[in-house]
Design a protein around this motif. Structure first.
Motif, PDB file in Angstrom:
ATOM      1  N   ILE A 281      41.506  34.348  38.002  1.00 27.40           N
ATOM      2  CA  ILE A 281      42.225  34.239  39.133  1.00 27.40           C
ATOM      3  C   ILE A 281      43.662  34.210  38.748  1.00 27.40           C
ATOM      4  O   ILE A 281      44.175  33.912  37.774  1.00 27.40           O
ATOM      5  CB  ILE A 281      41.897  33.052  40.214  1.00 27.40           C
ATOM      6  CG1 ILE A 281      42.637  33.188  41.327  1.00 27.40           C
ATOM      7  CG2 ILE A 281      42.072  31.859  39.442  1.00 27.40           C
ATOM      8  CD1 ILE A 281      42.180  32.308  42.350  1.00 27.40           C
ATOM      9  N   ALA A 282      44.378  35.155  39.404  1.00 22.48           N
ATOM     10  CA  ALA A 282      45.976  35.384  39.370  1.00 22.48           C
ATOM     11  C   ALA A 282      46.476  35.773  40.561  1.00 22.48           C
ATOM     12  O   ALA A 282      45.954  35.789  41.586  1.00 22.48           O
ATOM     13  CB  ALA A 282      46.094  36.497  38.370  1.00 22.48           C
ATOM     14  N   LYS A 283      47.768  35.737  40.625  1.00 17.93           N
ATOM     15  CA  LYS A 283      48.586  35.791  41.806  1.00 17.93           C
ATOM     16  C   LYS A 283      48.637  37.563  42.343  1.00 17.93           C
ATOM     17  O   LYS A 283      48.217  37.697  43.607  1.00 17.93           O
ATOM     18  CB  LYS A 283      50.041  35.616  41.579  1.00 17.93           C
ATOM     19  CG  LYS A 283      50.425  34.195  41.421  1.00 17.93           C
ATOM     20  CD  LYS A 283      51.900  33.821  41.319  1.00 17.93           C
ATOM     21  CE  LYS A 283      52.129  32.308  41.117  1.00 17.93           C
ATOM     22  NZ  LYS A 283      53.474  32.229  40.976  1.00 17.93           N
ATOM     23  N   THR A 284      48.108  38.261  41.347  1.00 13.95           N
ATOM     24  CA  THR A 284      47.911  39.834  41.661  1.00 13.95           C
ATOM     25  C   THR A 284      46.892  40.475  40.888  1.00 13.95           C
ATOM     26  O   THR A 284      46.342  39.801  40.133  1.00 13.95           O
ATOM     27  CB  THR A 284      49.123  40.532  41.296  1.00 13.95           C
ATOM     28  OG1 THR A 284      49.220  40.815  39.750  1.00 13.95           O
ATOM     29  CG2 THR A 284      50.390  39.984  41.746  1.00 13.95           C
ATOM     30  N   MET A 285      46.283  41.470  41.609  1.00  9.84           N
ATOM     31  CA  MET A 285      44.995  42.155  40.946  1.00  9.84           C
ATOM     32  C   MET A 285      45.449  42.430  39.650  1.00  9.84           C
ATOM     33  O   MET A 285      44.572  42.485  38.530  1.00  9.84           O
ATOM     34  CB  MET A 285      44.547  43.226  41.785  1.00  9.84           C
ATOM     35  CG  MET A 285      43.529  43.920  41.243  1.00  9.84           C
ATOM     36  SD  MET A 285      41.927  42.958  41.367  1.00  9.84           S
ATOM     37  CE  MET A 285      41.241  43.486  39.942  1.00  9.84           C
TER      38      MET A 285
ATOM     39  N   ARG B 243      44.618  42.212  33.738  1.00 15.92           N
ATOM     40  CA  ARG B 243      45.255  42.239  32.360  1.00 15.92           C
ATOM     41  C   ARG B 243      44.839  41.086  31.509  1.00 15.92           C
ATOM     42  O   ARG B 243      44.234  41.281  30.491  1.00 15.92           O
ATOM     43  CB  ARG B 243      46.871  42.171  32.480  1.00 15.92           C
ATOM     44  CG  ARG B 243      47.535  42.061  31.005  1.00 15.92           C
ATOM     45  CD  ARG B 243      49.065  42.098  31.273  1.00 15.92           C
ATOM     46  NE  ARG B 243      49.320  41.008  32.158  1.00 15.92           N
ATOM     47  CZ  ARG B 243      49.500  39.712  31.972  1.00 15.92           C
ATOM     48  NH1 ARG B 243      49.035  39.247  30.812  1.00 15.92           N
ATOM     49  NH2 ARG B 243      49.905  38.563  32.786  1.00 15.92           N
ATOM     50  N   VAL B 244      44.802  40.002  32.187  1.00 19.95           N
ATOM     51  CA  VAL B 244      44.546  38.818  31.583  1.00 19.95           C
ATOM     52  C   VAL B 244      42.795  39.014  30.913  1.00 19.95           C
ATOM     53  O   VAL B 244      42.513  38.666  29.911  1.00 19.95           O
ATOM     54  CB  VAL B 244      44.668  37.464  32.032  1.00 19.95           C
ATOM     55  CG1 VAL B 244      44.045  36.050  31.842  1.00 19.95           C
ATOM     56  CG2 VAL B 244      46.208  37.144  32.315  1.00 19.95           C
TER      57      VAL B 244
ATOM     58  N   LEU C 136      35.969  37.696  25.917  1.00 19.86           N
ATOM     59  CA  LEU C 136      34.974  38.182  26.836  1.00 19.86           C
ATOM     60  C   LEU C 136      34.471  39.717  26.733  1.00 19.86           C
ATOM     61  O   LEU C 136      33.289  39.990  26.636  1.00 19.86           O
ATOM     62  CB  LEU C 136      35.072  37.628  28.335  1.00 19.86           C
ATOM     63  CG  LEU C 136      33.936  38.060  29.276  1.00 19.86           C
ATOM     64  CD1 LEU C 136      32.550  37.276  28.743  1.00 19.86           C
ATOM     65  CD2 LEU C 136      34.099  37.535  30.659  1.00 19.86           C
ATOM     66  N   VAL C 137      35.513  40.402  26.692  1.00 16.34           N
ATOM     67  CA  VAL C 137      35.304  41.893  26.499  1.00 16.34           C
ATOM     68  C   VAL C 137      34.665  42.200  25.048  1.00 16.34           C
ATOM     69  O   VAL C 137      33.955  43.083  25.282  1.00 16.34           O
ATOM     70  CB  VAL C 137      36.709  42.483  26.729  1.00 16.34           C
ATOM     71  CG1 VAL C 137      36.572  44.185  26.455  1.00 16.34           C
ATOM     72  CG2 VAL C 137      37.090  42.421  27.900  1.00 16.34           C
TER      73      VAL C 137
ATOM     74  N   PRO D  90      37.407  33.222  31.041  1.00 18.93           N
ATOM     75  CA  PRO D  90      37.938  33.448  30.015  1.00 18.93           C
ATOM     76  C   PRO D  90      39.263  32.820  29.940  1.00 18.93           C
ATOM     77  O   PRO D  90      40.190  32.490  30.771  1.00 18.93           O
ATOM     78  CB  PRO D  90      38.366  35.103  30.086  1.00 18.93           C
ATOM     79  CG  PRO D  90      37.603  35.670  31.176  1.00 18.93           C
ATOM     80  CD  PRO D  90      37.082  34.423  31.982  1.00 18.93           C
ATOM     81  N   ALA D  91      39.390  32.104  28.748  1.00 20.91           N
ATOM     82  CA  ALA D  91      40.828  31.119  28.567  1.00 20.91           C
ATOM     83  C   ALA D  91      40.939  31.111  27.067  1.00 20.91           C
ATOM     84  O   ALA D  91      40.203  31.468  25.969  1.00 20.91           O
ATOM     85  CB  ALA D  91      40.488  29.934  29.032  1.00 20.91           C
TER      86      ALA D  91
END
Length: 334
Positions: A244-248, A253-254, A260-261, A310-311
């Protein structure tokens, strides 16, 4: 709709940096998820380092924690949070001792445990665990293991004589408090869907492109009816991931820069279209994620289960878990 978190019991190197988690982090994460209103936490099952992880982290060994023991520690510290495995590798477990472990966990947590089982993502781990069985068909072991396990969970005196497992007149008590016992079947192949329709109290697949997920849910329901079961009694609990982020754009990007990729690429043999991994998982702003959840609910998903996050650090993982609970879970219609 229920939401739950997958713990980093077996994710160092696979999805997270090495090192990532300390033993004390597991109870802290369990208490946090209970406070925030998540349904449950789930433990992932790995026993030895995968070859691609060795190549990504040469000279470093990831810490993989046994999920049942880890979940028991969390269960002792919590009161309402459910606990589950996503997934325990059934072909690598002796059914007699597994039945004893899971019924004990059920009893000691007052019926808060769900057993999710599957084949395991990496056959190389299976071969390392028992080189004598390296050529065995794990699907056959899975089917026989399920048959044996269900006997032990429900029969007063259980016996089994098969190709891979054998036991005689095993009396196992206490039985689980939960009846029926919540046995979830993992995997997203059609063979796995059929197992869940026939035997599972839940289906816990990995993500698939959304059209495929819809088709598999419909197929599971048809097969359940053919087996004489109520399709609505089988919980549909796919394992997604979220960022989750402020924008798609920021979320994508994160997500695409995360470990995970690389994990997904290592599992390319499963045939999933990796170009769909952002669309088919809970990646985006809160509003975008809520739209995805509404669609998942419309096709029959009951539980966004064992969410992988992911982190790059434990603090980032905690931040994502808190953000998702505050901006997404609280806004999901009842």
């Amino acid at each position: 709709m229920k939401f739950s978190i997958c713990l980093p019991t077996g994710f160092e190197g696979v999805m997270y940096p090495i090192p990532f988690v300390e033993p004390g982090d597991f109870v802290k994460l369990g208490l946090l998820c209970e406070r925030l209103g998540y349904d449950s936490v789930w433990g992932n099952d790995h026993i030895t380092t995968q070859k691609y992880v060795q190549e990504l982290f040469p000279g470093q060994q990831p810490a993989f924690y046994e999920p049942l023991i880890t979940l028991m520690a969390i269960g002792a510290a919590t009161t309402t949070l459910r606990l589950g495995t996503s997934l325990l590798v059934l072909p690598m477990r002796d059914p007699v001792y597994l039945a004893k472990q899971v019924t004990t966990l059920d009893q000691l947590t007052n019926g808060r445990f769900t057993l999710g089982v599957g084949l395991g993502a990496y056959r190389e781990e299976f071969a390392a665990w028992n080189s004598r069985l390296a050529k065995a068909r794990r699907g056959d072991m899975m089917d026989e293991g399920l048959e044996a396990l269900l006997k032990l969970l429900y029969e007063t005196r259980a016996s089994h004589e098969g190709k891979f497992y054998a036991f005689k007149d095993v009396e196992m008590a206490p039985k689980a408090r939960q009846n029926p016992f919540p046995l979830f079947i993992g995997g997203h192949s059609m063979e796995s869907v059929d197992r869940a329709a026939k035997l599972g109290e839940g289906w816990l697949p990995g993500w698939r492109p959304l059209n495929e997920m819809k088709e598999r849910i419909e197929h599971l329901r048809r097969r359940a009816e053919e087996y004489g079961r109520d399709p609505k009694s089988i919980e549909i609990a796919p394992q997604f991931s979220f960022t989750i982020a402020k924008t798609m754009e920021d979320a994508e990007r994160v997500y695409m820069e995360s470990g995970l990729v690389a994990h997904r690429k290592s599992l390319a043999y499963t045939g999933r279209d990796l170009s769909q991994q952002v669309v088919a998982n809970l990646v985006g702003s809160a509003d975008v994620i809520l739209e995805k959840i509404a669609y998942l609910r419309s096709i029959g998903v009951d539980h966004c289960c064992a969410l992988m996050v992911p982190a790059n650090s434990m603090s980032e993982l905690i931040e994502q878990i808190e953000w998702f609970a505050e901006d997404v879970m609280k806004r999901v219609p009842a």
